[in-house]
Design an enzyme around this catalytic site. Sequence first.
Site, PDB file in Angstrom:
ATOM      1  N   HIS A 224     128.545  -7.155 109.722  1.00 17.20           N
ATOM      2  CA  HIS A 224     129.642  -6.172 109.731  1.00 17.20           C
ATOM      3  C   HIS A 224     129.056  -4.780 109.525  1.00 17.20           C
ATOM      4  O   HIS A 224     129.399  -4.087 108.564  1.00 17.20           O
ATOM      5  CB  HIS A 224     130.679  -6.452 108.624  1.00 17.20           C
ATOM      6  CG  HIS A 224     131.647  -7.533 108.964  1.00 17.20           C
ATOM      7  ND1 HIS A 224     132.362  -8.222 108.014  1.00 17.20           N
ATOM      8  CD2 HIS A 224     132.059  -8.027 110.156  1.00 17.20           C
ATOM      9  CE1 HIS A 224     133.150  -9.107 108.600  1.00 17.20           C
ATOM     10  NE2 HIS A 224     132.986  -9.014 109.897  1.00 17.20           N
TER      11      HIS A 224
ATOM     12  N   HIS B 198     138.064 -16.785 118.419  1.00 12.99           N
ATOM     13  CA  HIS B 198     138.086 -15.511 117.689  1.00 12.99           C
ATOM     14  C   HIS B 198     137.353 -14.478 118.537  1.00 12.99           C
ATOM     15  O   HIS B 198     136.317 -14.784 119.136  1.00 12.99           O
ATOM     16  CB  HIS B 198     137.388 -15.728 116.342  1.00 12.99           C
ATOM     17  CG  HIS B 198     137.332 -14.547 115.441  1.00 12.99           C
ATOM     18  ND1 HIS B 198     138.253 -13.526 115.443  1.00 12.99           N
ATOM     19  CD2 HIS B 198     136.427 -14.217 114.467  1.00 12.99           C
ATOM     20  CE1 HIS B 198     137.931 -12.634 114.524  1.00 12.99           C
ATOM     21  NE2 HIS B 198     136.823 -13.029 113.922  1.00 12.99           N
TER      22      HIS B 198
ATOM     23  N   GLU C 166     136.027 -11.487 117.559  1.00 16.79           N
ATOM     24  CA  GLU C 166     135.043 -10.595 116.941  1.00 16.79           C
ATOM     25  C   GLU C 166     133.686 -10.782 117.649  1.00 16.79           C
ATOM     26  O   GLU C 166     133.344 -11.900 118.063  1.00 16.79           O
ATOM     27  CB  GLU C 166     134.944 -10.885 115.425  1.00 16.79           C
ATOM     28  CG  GLU C 166     134.445  -9.671 114.669  1.00 16.79           C
ATOM     29  CD  GLU C 166     134.588  -9.778 113.144  1.00 16.79           C
ATOM     30  OE1 GLU C 166     135.096 -10.795 112.644  1.00 16.79           O
ATOM     31  OE2 GLU C 166     134.174  -8.814 112.461  1.00 16.79           O
TER      32      GLU C 166
ATOM     33  N   ASP D  77     130.662 -11.208 117.046  1.00 14.72           N
ATOM     34  CA  ASP D  77     129.643 -12.213 116.699  1.00 14.72           C
ATOM     35  C   ASP D  77     129.925 -13.566 117.363  1.00 14.72           C
ATOM     36  O   ASP D  77     129.046 -14.425 117.402  1.00 14.72           O
ATOM     37  CB  ASP D  77     129.498 -12.369 115.176  1.00 14.72           C
ATOM     38  CG  ASP D  77     130.807 -12.549 114.456  1.00 14.72           C
ATOM     39  OD1 ASP D  77     131.821 -11.987 114.896  1.00 14.72           O
ATOM     40  OD2 ASP D  77     130.828 -13.260 113.425  1.00 14.72           O
TER      41      ASP D  77
ATOM     42  N   HIS E 120     140.362 -14.720 109.864  1.00 17.53           N
ATOM     43  CA  HIS E 120     140.663 -13.540 109.079  1.00 17.53           C
ATOM     44  C   HIS E 120     141.092 -12.344 109.931  1.00 17.53           C
ATOM     45  O   HIS E 120     141.208 -11.230 109.398  1.00 17.53           O
ATOM     46  CB  HIS E 120     139.425 -13.167 108.242  1.00 17.53           C
ATOM     47  CG  HIS E 120     138.260 -12.698 109.091  1.00 17.53           C
ATOM     48  ND1 HIS E 120     137.657 -11.477 108.893  1.00 17.53           N
ATOM     49  CD2 HIS E 120     137.606 -13.242 110.159  1.00 17.53           C
ATOM     50  CE1 HIS E 120     136.671 -11.294 109.761  1.00 17.53           C
ATOM     51  NE2 HIS E 120     136.627 -12.370 110.548  1.00 17.53           N
TER      52      HIS E 120
ATOM     53  N   ASP F  99     135.646 -18.804 111.770  1.00 14.56           N
ATOM     54  CA  ASP F  99     135.102 -18.214 110.534  1.00 14.56           C
ATOM     55  C   ASP F  99     135.496 -18.994 109.271  1.00 14.56           C
ATOM     56  O   ASP F  99     134.736 -19.025 108.298  1.00 14.56           O
ATOM     57  CB  ASP F  99     135.584 -16.767 110.381  1.00 14.56           C
ATOM     58  CG  ASP F  99     134.825 -15.803 111.276  1.00 14.56           C
ATOM     59  OD1 ASP F  99     133.630 -16.037 111.530  1.00 14.56           O
ATOM     60  OD2 ASP F  99     135.435 -14.820 111.722  1.00 14.56           O
TER      61      ASP F  99
ATOM     62  N   TYR G  10     131.236 -15.666 100.915  1.00 17.77           N
ATOM     63  CA  TYR G  10     131.973 -15.425 102.172  1.00 17.77           C
ATOM     64  C   TYR G  10     133.465 -15.311 101.880  1.00 17.77           C
ATOM     65  O   TYR G  10     134.141 -14.392 102.349  1.00 17.77           O
ATOM     66  CB  TYR G  10     131.700 -16.606 103.120  1.00 17.77           C
ATOM     67  CG  TYR G  10     132.096 -16.377 104.555  1.00 17.77           C
ATOM     68  CD1 TYR G  10     131.168 -15.919 105.489  1.00 17.77           C
ATOM     69  CD2 TYR G  10     133.382 -16.646 104.999  1.00 17.77           C
ATOM     70  CE1 TYR G  10     131.521 -15.719 106.806  1.00 17.77           C
ATOM     71  CE2 TYR G  10     133.741 -16.444 106.312  1.00 17.77           C
ATOM     72  CZ  TYR G  10     132.803 -15.981 107.216  1.00 17.77           C
ATOM     73  OH  TYR G  10     133.173 -15.786 108.526  1.00 17.77           O
TER      74      TYR G  10
ATOM     75  N   HIS H 252     129.990 -20.149 111.591  1.00 18.04           N
ATOM     76  CA  HIS H 252     128.777 -19.688 110.887  1.00 18.04           C
ATOM     77  C   HIS H 252     128.310 -20.788 109.932  1.00 18.04           C
ATOM     78  O   HIS H 252     129.133 -21.406 109.245  1.00 18.04           O
ATOM     79  CB  HIS H 252     129.050 -18.455 110.021  1.00 18.04           C
ATOM     80  CG  HIS H 252     129.478 -17.241 110.775  1.00 18.04           C
ATOM     81  ND1 HIS H 252     128.642 -16.530 111.590  1.00 18.04           N
ATOM     82  CD2 HIS H 252     130.667 -16.596 110.813  1.00 18.04           C
ATOM     83  CE1 HIS H 252     129.298 -15.497 112.102  1.00 18.04           C
ATOM     84  NE2 HIS H 252     130.531 -15.519 111.654  1.00 18.04           N
TER      85      HIS H 252
HETATM   86 FE1  FEO Z   1     135.297 -12.759 112.227  1.00 21.82          FE
HETATM   87 FE2  FEO Z   1     132.358 -14.409 112.423  1.00 21.82          FE
HETATM   88  O1  FEO Z   1     133.605 -13.154 112.924  1.00 21.82           O
END
Ligand code: FEO
Length: 395
Positions: free
Chosen positions: A23, A79, A81, A83, A145, A164, A192, A225
């Site tokens: 991030h 998701h 995002e 990543d 999230h 996530d 996390y 992750h």
């Molecule tokens: Fe919300 Fe692993 O990205």
Amino acid sequence: MSFKLNEKVTWVGKIDWELKKFHGEEYSTHKGSSYNSYLIKDEKTVLIDTVWSPFSKEFVANLKKEVDLKKIDYIIANHSEPDHSGGLLDLMEEIPDTPIYCTKNGAKILKGHYHKDWNFVTVKTGDTLDIGENKLIFIEAKMLHWPDSMFTYMTGDNILFSNDAFGQHYASEYMYNDTVDQFELYQEAIKYYANILTPFSKFVVKKVDEILGFNLPVDMICPSHGIIWRDKPLQIVEKYVEWAKDYSENQITLVYDTMWGGTSKMAEAIVEGIKSVNTNVTIKQLNSSKLDKNDIITEVFKSKIVLVGSSTINKGILSSTASILEMIKGLEFKGKKAAGFGSYGWSGESVKIITEELTKAGFEMINDGIKELWNPDDEAMDRCKEFGKMIAEKI
Ligand code: FEO
């Protein structure tokens, strides 16, 4: 690198051993991370999520070793995002018409990131996709999230692809929860949760209730992750429920910064006072200018009482204390008590500012805090010890 989870599902992600910050610079990843992508080969071929963009080309090249890209029938974007969606640009160059299943918000955000009019198929909770012997069930997970977040459940193999949620920034060549160091695993999982999911705790409780209400068997939880939960996979779901309900341990944490050691001495005396009346409580004494801010937040998350200290500088507080207070405010911790402390030489505003900020952050303030002039003398240290004794009684 790839590895087979079972007959139908292969992990095709990237382990990022060298990642130190995530991030931007906001989240420390002492143990690296991974971007987990999963390839399902049933009668249909499905790719769930991709990897972060720096690894995009490597990801597509590796994927080609596993499957003829043209045989991928569906892409699931749990998701948006970067990543997890960062591999899409290169992948979609090769298979531009392949449908991307995601939530309505997911399609909007992916368009916002990549400015491409890909073949989005938007889905809602309960929508299903037949892939042969098994089917995929989509479960929106709004604010877990991000507004677009979604889980995908695979019947037959009973796998929850949770993105996530239930993940950890934890690189390991041992990919399962029963094959890694349990302390490391849970340390990364709670860090996390504390740093990313705390503000969304009420959604966590609701979503877990909803999923359990479906009565779907869960043999494996595959997050986006870190390691995969296959041994008693619901253990992490139970932990999330515990963490989501205003979690705290028997712990008091002092977070402070100091210019010439006065506030630091106050912290020592407060700790001495606490210990003199309570030897069971865990006490963490953390200098915010020296220690990792995400590790500090994890300790705040575990605490019943948080004491924040700073010297006064320029009618304000030291920047590392201000930074931690800003993080604390955003994370919306609930059910915790707090107080301020600090030394001063001139005007002495720091404790008042800390008290105001912690009040705004939703903490129950024990009192107006304690401040001492210049370098605390014996009498001042005694007052700090007494302050510590009083704090110990509030736990
Ligand atoms: Fe919300 Fe692993 O990205």
